[in-house]
Scaffold this motif. Structure first.
Motif, PDB file in Angstrom:
ATOM      1  N   LYS A  93     -35.774  17.791  14.904  1.00 31.11           N
ATOM      2  CA  LYS A  93     -36.525  18.621  13.942  1.00 31.11           C
ATOM      3  C   LYS A  93     -35.666  19.773  13.449  1.00 31.11           C
ATOM      4  O   LYS A  93     -35.572  20.039  12.262  1.00 31.11           O
ATOM      5  CB  LYS A  93     -37.759  19.221  14.637  1.00 31.11           C
ATOM      6  N   GLU A  94     -35.015  20.434  14.421  1.00 29.41           N
ATOM      7  CA  GLU A  94     -34.228  21.617  14.073  1.00 29.41           C
ATOM      8  C   GLU A  94     -33.017  21.239  13.207  1.00 29.41           C
ATOM      9  O   GLU A  94     -32.737  21.886  12.210  1.00 29.41           O
ATOM     10  CB  GLU A  94     -33.763  22.288  15.363  1.00 29.41           C
ATOM     11  N   GLY A 129     -34.507  19.665   9.575  1.00 32.18           N
ATOM     12  CA  GLY A 129     -35.338  20.502   8.697  1.00 32.18           C
ATOM     13  C   GLY A 129     -36.183  19.625   7.791  1.00 32.18           C
ATOM     14  O   GLY A 129     -36.859  18.716   8.260  1.00 32.18           O
ATOM     15  N   ASP A 130     -36.084  19.880   6.471  1.00 32.91           N
ATOM     16  CA  ASP A 130     -36.906  19.098   5.526  1.00 32.91           C
ATOM     17  C   ASP A 130     -36.136  17.969   4.877  1.00 32.91           C
ATOM     18  O   ASP A 130     -36.590  17.370   3.913  1.00 32.91           O
ATOM     19  CB  ASP A 130     -37.443  20.027   4.421  1.00 32.91           C
ATOM     20  N   GLU A 131     -34.928  17.716   5.365  1.00 33.94           N
ATOM     21  CA  GLU A 131     -34.090  16.694   4.728  1.00 33.94           C
ATOM     22  C   GLU A 131     -34.571  15.289   5.105  1.00 33.94           C
ATOM     23  O   GLU A 131     -35.285  15.112   6.079  1.00 33.94           O
ATOM     24  CB  GLU A 131     -32.638  16.855   5.185  1.00 33.94           C
TER      25      GLU A 131
END
Ligand code: XMP
Length: 311
Positions: free
Chosen positions: A16-17, A20-22
């Protein structure tokens, strides 16, 4: 390894870290490593994960059908399912006549990455998720061989990030995680299969004909040995040519080597003690159903000195 649950929690948080939103693409081969990676990433980033299965033409018999049934065919962008890409001509053309094992790995590694770059562009993914495990790294770094997903990688890669959550794990640890994630038994216990596929099970030049022959022989070996012996890995490889007589004709046919081993992590291995009857059955089925094969041998070598694969 730390406790399985702790590993899973940490790996999900880390993905997740890092991501991100990629959007992320993963090469799903159906093996335990890539399946565990995909399951972790699915929990971490959901629809932003795009699973791609590439039919390289170097896969085992029925593999593409099996994978599609297991993971389901996806939407056209791969989200929520599996994007199946048939690149067999691309791989087989590039490998035609190539005899050098390292060159085979590089060719396969390069093609994989290029296909993923192409697909990533279409789907706007910037990260690549890979199921690289610890032994892949040691063997690549130690100069034993370049695993296609490690040393076989082309140097210019169009991904901003490569994520390898299993990089510090051995195969048996990955299987524990697979079981904890409730993946189907078929995946948890799936035998390892090399990324460069059947190209490294043809000693010498790769041809379409040789790949077809080794694919058929390999399927027979797996069918006879897996239910009876549950080997850690078993395989057929074409190791040369030998004269034979089929019907009224002399042929200079393929010599098939059968290999079956028990192992913990693939770093060392012992040959399976197969009964003479089972060996005879394998020989009979291979030579009677594959016209181009003249001989079948069983390989008794442990690792070391012999590696599990022939190349
Ligand atoms: P060896 O032949 O080195 O194999 O004793 C140990 C384990 O690794 C697999 N293997 C590969 N896996 N790319 C892979 O993804 C490769 O180039 C490769 N070469 C070997 C092999 O099948 C065995 O499980």
């Amino acid at each position: 390894m730390v406790k399985v649950d702790t590993f899973i929690e940490k790996a999900i948080a880390q993905i997740k870290e890092e991501v991100g939103d990629e959007k992320v693409v993963i090469a799903l081969s159906g093996g335990v490593d890539s399946s565990v990676c995909a399951a972790l990433a699915k929990q971490a980033i959901g629809e932003n994960l795009i699973c791609i299965y590439v039919n390289t033409g170097l896969m085992r018999k029925e593999e593409t059908k099996r994978i599609t049934e297991l993971f389901g065919s996806g939407k056209s962008d791969g989200s929520g399912g599996l994007l199946v890409i048939d690149a067999s001509d691309e791989f087989l053309d590039a490998l035609e006549g190539e005899a050098d094992p390292e060159a085979k790995r590089k060719i396969v590694g390069e093609r994989f990455i290029r296909i993923f770059e192409r697909e990533a562009k279409k789907t706007q993914a910037t990260c690549l998720l890979q199921g690289t495990i610890y032994p892949d790294c040691i063997e690549s770094e130690g100069g034993i061989k370049s695993h296609h997903n490690v040393g076989g990688m082309p140097s210019a890669i169009a991904f901003s990030k490569i994520i390898e959550p299993l990089r510090e794990l051995y195969k048996d640890e990955v299987r524990e995680i697979a079981a904890a994630l409730s993946l189907p038994d078929e995946i948890v216990n799936r035998m390892p299969f090399p990324g460069p596929g059947l190209s490294v099970r043809v000693v010498g030049p790769v041809t379409r004909e040789a790949i077809e022959v080794v694919r058929e022989a390999n399927a027979i070996v797996e069918e006879v040995l897996i239910p009876k012996y549950q080997p850690w890995q078993c395989l057929a490889a074409l190791i040369g040519r030998g004269t034979g007589v089929k019907g009224d004709n002399r042929i200079f046919g393929w010599v098939v080597a059968v290999r079956a081993v028990y192992s913990r992590d693939g770093m060392t291995a012992d040959p399976v003690q197969i009964s003479y009857e089972d060996l005879a059955e394998i020989e009979k089925r291979i030579t009677s159903t594959i016209p181009q094969v003249s001989r079948v041998c069983y390989d008794l070598s442990p690792k070391p000195p012999a590696t599990i694969e022939y190349e």
